[in-house]
Design a protein around this motif. Structure first.
Motif, PDB file in Angstrom:
ATOM      1  N   SER A 127     -27.811 -51.926  -6.099  1.00  0.00           N
ATOM      2  CA  SER A 127     -29.267 -51.782  -6.149  1.00  0.00           C
ATOM      3  C   SER A 127     -29.831 -52.676  -7.262  1.00  0.00           C
ATOM      4  O   SER A 127     -30.861 -53.313  -7.094  1.00  0.00           O
ATOM      5  CB  SER A 127     -29.657 -50.322  -6.366  1.00  0.00           C
ATOM      6  OG  SER A 127     -29.473 -49.943  -7.710  1.00  0.00           O
ATOM      7  N   HIS A 128     -29.120 -52.728  -8.403  1.00  0.00           N
ATOM      8  CA  HIS A 128     -29.602 -53.608  -9.480  1.00  0.00           C
ATOM      9  C   HIS A 128     -29.491 -55.070  -9.072  1.00  0.00           C
ATOM     10  O   HIS A 128     -30.399 -55.860  -9.315  1.00  0.00           O
ATOM     11  CB  HIS A 128     -28.791 -53.355 -10.759  1.00  0.00           C
ATOM     12  CG  HIS A 128     -29.151 -52.067 -11.411  1.00  0.00           C
ATOM     13  ND1 HIS A 128     -30.279 -51.912 -12.175  1.00  0.00           N
ATOM     14  CD2 HIS A 128     -28.552 -50.843 -11.384  1.00  0.00           C
ATOM     15  CE1 HIS A 128     -30.358 -50.660 -12.603  1.00  0.00           C
ATOM     16  NE2 HIS A 128     -29.312 -49.988 -12.133  1.00  0.00           N
ATOM     17  N   TYR A 129     -28.384 -55.392  -8.427  1.00  0.00           N
ATOM     18  CA  TYR A 129     -28.180 -56.782  -7.994  1.00  0.00           C
ATOM     19  C   TYR A 129     -29.298 -57.222  -7.058  1.00  0.00           C
ATOM     20  O   TYR A 129     -29.908 -58.286  -7.242  1.00  0.00           O
ATOM     21  CB  TYR A 129     -26.819 -56.906  -7.300  1.00  0.00           C
ATOM     22  CG  TYR A 129     -26.635 -58.218  -6.588  1.00  0.00           C
ATOM     23  CD1 TYR A 129     -26.437 -59.403  -7.300  1.00  0.00           C
ATOM     24  CD2 TYR A 129     -26.667 -58.282  -5.195  1.00  0.00           C
ATOM     25  CE1 TYR A 129     -26.280 -60.601  -6.642  1.00  0.00           C
ATOM     26  CE2 TYR A 129     -26.510 -59.477  -4.528  1.00  0.00           C
ATOM     27  CZ  TYR A 129     -26.313 -60.637  -5.252  1.00  0.00           C
ATOM     28  OH  TYR A 129     -26.157 -61.814  -4.600  1.00  0.00           O
ATOM     29  N   GLY A 131     -32.176 -55.798  -6.731  1.00  0.00           N
ATOM     30  CA  GLY A 131     -33.451 -55.751  -7.434  1.00  0.00           C
ATOM     31  C   GLY A 131     -33.739 -57.077  -8.106  1.00  0.00           C
ATOM     32  O   GLY A 131     -34.835 -57.627  -7.992  1.00  0.00           O
ATOM     33  N   THR A 137     -36.004 -61.652 -12.050  1.00  0.00           N
ATOM     34  CA  THR A 137     -35.579 -60.909 -13.251  1.00  0.00           C
ATOM     35  C   THR A 137     -36.775 -60.272 -13.954  1.00  0.00           C
ATOM     36  O   THR A 137     -36.704 -59.128 -14.412  1.00  0.00           O
ATOM     37  CB  THR A 137     -34.875 -61.862 -14.224  1.00  0.00           C
ATOM     38  OG1 THR A 137     -34.000 -62.691 -13.478  1.00  0.00           O
ATOM     39  CG2 THR A 137     -34.079 -61.081 -15.253  1.00  0.00           C
ATOM     40  N   TYR A 140     -38.077 -57.322 -12.076  1.00  0.00           N
ATOM     41  CA  TYR A 140     -37.047 -56.286 -12.139  1.00  0.00           C
ATOM     42  C   TYR A 140     -37.088 -55.590 -13.489  1.00  0.00           C
ATOM     43  O   TYR A 140     -37.058 -54.360 -13.581  1.00  0.00           O
ATOM     44  CB  TYR A 140     -35.675 -56.924 -11.904  1.00  0.00           C
ATOM     45  CG  TYR A 140     -34.518 -56.060 -12.305  1.00  0.00           C
ATOM     46  CD1 TYR A 140     -34.100 -55.013 -11.502  1.00  0.00           C
ATOM     47  CD2 TYR A 140     -33.837 -56.299 -13.500  1.00  0.00           C
ATOM     48  CE1 TYR A 140     -33.042 -54.214 -11.864  1.00  0.00           C
ATOM     49  CE2 TYR A 140     -32.780 -55.507 -13.871  1.00  0.00           C
ATOM     50  CZ  TYR A 140     -32.378 -54.465 -13.052  1.00  0.00           C
ATOM     51  OH  TYR A 140     -31.339 -53.686 -13.424  1.00  0.00           O
ATOM     52  N   GLU A 159     -31.028 -43.998 -14.400  1.00  0.00           N
ATOM     53  CA  GLU A 159     -30.024 -44.803 -13.708  1.00  0.00           C
ATOM     54  C   GLU A 159     -28.646 -44.139 -13.778  1.00  0.00           C
ATOM     55  O   GLU A 159     -27.946 -44.013 -12.778  1.00  0.00           O
ATOM     56  CB  GLU A 159     -29.956 -46.204 -14.331  1.00  0.00           C
ATOM     57  CG  GLU A 159     -31.215 -47.023 -14.140  1.00  0.00           C
ATOM     58  CD  GLU A 159     -31.596 -47.161 -12.673  1.00  0.00           C
ATOM     59  OE1 GLU A 159     -30.689 -47.319 -11.840  1.00  0.00           O
ATOM     60  OE2 GLU A 159     -32.808 -47.088 -12.379  1.00  0.00           O
ATOM     61  N   TYR A 227     -32.231 -45.339  -3.397  1.00  0.00           N
ATOM     62  CA  TYR A 227     -32.073 -46.075  -4.652  1.00  0.00           C
ATOM     63  C   TYR A 227     -32.299 -47.568  -4.428  1.00  0.00           C
ATOM     64  O   TYR A 227     -32.953 -48.241  -5.234  1.00  0.00           O
ATOM     65  CB  TYR A 227     -30.671 -45.850  -5.231  1.00  0.00           C
ATOM     66  CG  TYR A 227     -30.427 -44.416  -5.659  1.00  0.00           C
ATOM     67  CD1 TYR A 227     -31.494 -43.570  -5.933  1.00  0.00           C
ATOM     68  CD2 TYR A 227     -29.141 -43.914  -5.794  1.00  0.00           C
ATOM     69  CE1 TYR A 227     -31.288 -42.259  -6.306  1.00  0.00           C
ATOM     70  CE2 TYR A 227     -28.913 -42.604  -6.176  1.00  0.00           C
ATOM     71  CZ  TYR A 227     -29.999 -41.772  -6.431  1.00  0.00           C
ATOM     72  OH  TYR A 227     -29.793 -40.496  -6.797  1.00  0.00           O
ATOM     73  N   LYS A 231     -35.444 -50.132  -5.956  1.00  0.00           N
ATOM     74  CA  LYS A 231     -35.278 -51.397  -6.679  1.00  0.00           C
ATOM     75  C   LYS A 231     -35.833 -52.586  -5.884  1.00  0.00           C
ATOM     76  O   LYS A 231     -36.239 -53.588  -6.465  1.00  0.00           O
ATOM     77  CB  LYS A 231     -33.794 -51.641  -6.945  1.00  0.00           C
ATOM     78  CG  LYS A 231     -33.214 -50.669  -7.956  1.00  0.00           C
ATOM     79  CD  LYS A 231     -33.460 -51.151  -9.365  1.00  0.00           C
ATOM     80  CE  LYS A 231     -32.964 -50.140 -10.375  1.00  0.00           C
ATOM     81  NZ  LYS A 231     -33.935 -49.043 -10.591  1.00  0.00           N
TER      82      LYS A 231
END
Lengths: 236, 173
Positions: A127-129, A131, A137, A140, A159, A227, A231
């Motif tokens: 999910s972070h990737y 996002g 960046t 995000y 998180e 999730y 993101k």
């Protein structure tokens, strides 16, 4: 009701051979189901193709309920593999468990927190990737300070909480189910009368565990998509 | 001991880092394999079906509009044919009327002509007959006269005849 685990240390890593075995078996079963159901593909679906297409549409529905298909289409295969893998894993420990030399060999791989947390961490990391990949960046990073800047610590905790609850919820449900099955089989079913008495609760609990296993696979996939949507989607 | 092992489950005794790695790799391998051998072809066929259905719907729509166009055309044609037929019947009726009138007129003049000629004929015949009778009468009177004259008149008779005439003439006054 506790059994030892067949742990082997290799290259400084601890391997639980039972987990390795069950992960492999679960993956193989999922692969076989998917490949066998898609062997004879036809425009007019018949038999197994109907089933696998239903699963596909089901996952599509899960994704669509949390985000735009435009954004979520890329997660279709992930969700599909996730739900089938977790469902099969949950089912594996139900019919029996194999204990050899006081070491538990046959069980659900999802009855181990290491496994479920691995999946959960993988999902959150994804999910972070995505996002960063889809929103950039800056956008995000800004998400962590919305709606107010002092929410930042809470967001960070969120998180980790997400990861923990996602993994431990699955683990807890499946592990508890297996413990109870083990208790019924090991403690109640002693002697003829005990076996007779154990039949009804065993049946009931196994049926319930099938239900729990299906629900948990669904919930895991659902939360994964939620999730990811948090993101990825713009409007949050 | 039992509770703590229950809570921690299978991890009592150190973190199974190998399991983590194996699970991660296995899942990614499964994802890749399924993508190649199952989901890919399945999605392909589903997309193909979607396109097929869309194409069929388009084709159906097209043929429907075509059919309605044809229907409209046929209806127009039928209407045209009907009016044409109406016109033909009307024309024929008119033509028939004209022809009837013509025939009647022709018949009338013909009959007039025939009557006229018949009258003429009759007249002629009558004249001829009258002429013939006249001739007949003349000859007959001549014959009668000659017959009368042929009969020998005696002197007494002659005298008497003359006298009678004279008397008659005298009385006649």
């Amino acid at each position: 009701m506790h059994h030892e685990n067949p742990i082997v240390t290799f290259l400084g890593l601890n391997f639980n051979l039972a987990n390795i075995l069950m992960i492999t078996i679960a993956s193989a079963i999922v692969f076989l189901i998917a490949v066998l159901s898609t062997r004879r593909l036809a425009m007019k679906p018949a038999g197994a193709q109907n089933f696998i297409e239903w699963v596909m549409d089901f996952v599509k529905g899960i994704i669509k309920s949390s985000m735009d298909w435009k954004d979520g289409g890329r997660f279709h295969l992930l969700g599909l593999t996730l739900i089938m893998y977790i469902f099969v894993s949950n089912m594996l420990g139900l019919p029996f468990s194999v204990v050899y030399d006081n070491e538990l060999w046959w069980k659900s791989p999802t009855a181990d927190p290491v496994i479920t947390l691995t999946l959960a961490v993988m999902v959150v990391a994804l999910s972070h990737y995505y996002g960063v990949k889809l929103k950039g960046t800056a956008a995000y990073g800004k998400e962590f300070f919305k709606p107010f800047w002092f929410m930042f610590p809470i967001k960070i905790i969120e998180e980790f909480a997400n990861t923990l609850t996602l993994g431990l919820r699955l683990y807890g449900n499946i592990y508890a189910g297996e413990i109870l099955l083990g208790l019924i089989a090991g403690s109640l079913a002693t002697g003829f009368g005990g076996h007779l008495a154990a039949i009804v609760p065993m049946l009931a609990w196994q049926g319930f565990s099938v239900f729990i296993g299906a629900i948990q696979a669904f919930i895991f996939t659902m939360l994964t998509m939620v999730y990811l949507a948090h993101k990825v989607s713009e409007d949050h | 001991m039992l509770t703590s092992s229950l809570v921690l489950g299978a991890t009592a005794g150190g973190l199974n880092t190998g399991d983590i790695l194996f699970q991660l790799i296995m899942f990614l391998v499964l994802l890749a394999l399924l993508k190649k051998y199952a989901w890919g072809p399945l999605m392909g066929i589903m997309k193909q079906r979607e396109e097929h259905i869309a194409g069929e719907i388009d084709a159906a729509e097209k043929s429907r509009t075509e059919a309605s166009k044809l229907l409209e055309e046929q209806r127009e044609l039928l209407k045209q044919a009907r009016t044409e037929a109406q016109g033909l019947i009307e024309n024929a009726k008119k033509q028939g009327d004209i022809q009837r009138d013509e025939i009647i007129a022709l018949a009338r003049t013909e009959s007039d002509r025939i009557r006229e000629s018949a009258k003429l004929e009759i007249e002629m015949q009558k004249e001829q007959a009258v002429a013939a009778i006249r001739e007949q009468v003349a000859t007959l009177s001549v014959m009668i006269a000659s017959k009368v004259i042929e009969k020998e008149l005696s002197a007494a008779d002659q005298e008497k005849l003359i006298n009678d005439y004279i008397v008659e003439a005298g009385d006649g006054k």
